[in-house]
Scaffold this active site. Sequence first.
Site, short mmCIF file in Angstrom:
data_model
loop_
_atom_site.label_atom_id
_atom_site.label_comp_id
_atom_site.label_asym_id
_atom_site.label_seq_id
_atom_site.Cartn_x
_atom_site.Cartn_y
_atom_site.Cartn_z
N LEU A 1 -74.01 -40.98 40.35
CA LEU A 1 -73.56 -39.97 39.39
C LEU A 1 -72.35 -39.20 39.91
O LEU A 1 -71.96 -39.34 41.06
CB LEU A 1 -74.73 -39.02 39.08
N LYS B 1 -71.21 -39.28 54.56
CA LYS B 1 -70.29 -39.65 53.47
C LYS B 1 -69.31 -38.52 53.18
O LYS B 1 -68.12 -38.77 52.90
CB LYS B 1 -71.09 -39.98 52.21
N LYS C 1 -64.01 -32.63 44.03
CA LYS C 1 -65.43 -32.28 44.20
C LYS C 1 -65.87 -32.45 45.65
O LYS C 1 -66.54 -31.57 46.21
CB LYS C 1 -66.26 -33.15 43.26
#
Length: 272
Positions: A70, A168, A229
Amino acid sequence: MQKIAPKQIAFLGLGHMGAPMARQLLAAGHPLTVWNRTPAKAEPLVAAGARQAAGPAEAVRGADVVLTMLAGPEALSAVADQVIPELGPGTYWIEMSTVGPDAVKALGDRLPQGVTLVDAPVMGSTDKAAAGQLGILAGGDADAVEGLLSALGTVTRTGPPGSGAALKLVVNTAVMGGVALVAEAMALADALGVDEATAKAALTKSPLGGAVSRAFATDVHFDVALGVKDVALATEVTRLPAMEAVLAHLKAHPDIAHEDIAALTARIRANR
């Protein structure tokens, strides 16, 4: 722990990365139910043998493995609201989005007893996803689903739950910083009158070689908006002055939000 052979997998999120990943699972023979906020994006997968669900709750009903890919923490939380009531004991939730360790912890705290959460974000862009050659950073109890993850690429075990998401975030922050640094180096070359091809060749042979390739990539896609983001998540964790400057620059140019991050190179070189 014994590896499982999933009888039904739910794959939620069919964007630039999710769609080719879901296709890889289908090609490996896994039974797949898919859902995406924009239903039309599921149609090619349905044609390839997947079943399309009308919503997240329907998609996970009866699934023994749930995969999510997502856009960010907010999207994950919204999907979790619908999915969690449908999960039964023995279900594995493999969270593959880039959401940061806090979001993974928050999700884990919400899951009912008997549901196992594996955080397994991926390294690589759309080309690697389509080829089944992603790097998968798996945190938590991933033993039972490692075989399934291997259909998508090479699995690296990172440690306890949340460690995959943390690593990550480190990797993506480095990529965004590397692209910005190459862009500024090329802007300096432009200002000094250095030939573009010569500058690129020299930088490619330098320690920044990988970043040079990504800064000028044309055959992959990672939205600038997603980079914003990720950098925002990273700068919330600790003080990162260079990345705060990158973030401010990206936010100042919303017109490239849905372009690949390589667009940052041209924008910085143009000094705009």
